[in-house]
Design a protein around this motif. Sequence first.
Motif, PDB file in Angstrom:
ATOM      1  N   ALA A 170       0.840  -1.199   0.000  1.00  0.00           N
ATOM      2  CA  ALA A 170       0.000   0.000   0.000  1.00  0.00           C
ATOM      3  C   ALA A 170       0.870   1.241   0.000  1.00  0.00           C
TER       4      ALA A 170
ATOM      5  N   THR B 150      -4.548   6.798  -2.295  1.00  0.00           N
ATOM      6  CA  THR B 150      -3.944   5.527  -1.914  1.00  0.00           C
ATOM      7  C   THR B 150      -3.903   4.560  -3.087  1.00  0.00           C
TER       8      THR B 150
ATOM      9  N   TYR C 126      -3.472   0.175  -3.359  1.00  0.00           N
ATOM     10  CA  TYR C 126      -3.357  -1.075  -2.618  1.00  0.00           C
ATOM     11  C   TYR C 126      -3.126  -2.229  -3.588  1.00  0.00           C
TER      12      TYR C 126
ATOM     13  N   LYS D 246      -6.746  -5.433  -0.729  1.00  0.00           N
ATOM     14  CA  LYS D 246      -7.841  -4.466  -0.811  1.00  0.00           C
ATOM     15  C   LYS D 246      -9.028  -4.920   0.029  1.00  0.00           C
TER      16      LYS D 246
END
Length: 127
Positions: A48, A56, A58, A63
Amino acid sequence: VQLVESGGGAVQAGGSLRLSCAASGYTGRGLFMAWFRQASVKEREGVALLDSAGRTEYADSVKGRFTISKDSAANTLYLQMNSLKTEDTAMYYCAGDTRWSAAATWLLIRASAYNYWGQGTKVTGSS
């Protein structure tokens, strides 16, 4: 720049852990930070990242289970890990670099994009 991770440990599948990464020793331009992990016999992979605007990225495998956050005043990056699986077992590393500012997928793929690394903290998920 120094990065120091903490918070790793052993947890049963389904459990939670929160990792911390304290950053120090840099001035001027902000430090772009991310979490990577490396399981035995595997390559280091991005988990991440978070930019100063709150964007962001991920990895698909985390996730909905992991959340990255930052306390800018404390220069500390966090990774909240919920619903841990045995396949999350790895050494988790905090990475940083002053060259980047905006979240991007390639920054989650390329470990070589980061100049600064912590020593890692071990996370073990058991069944």
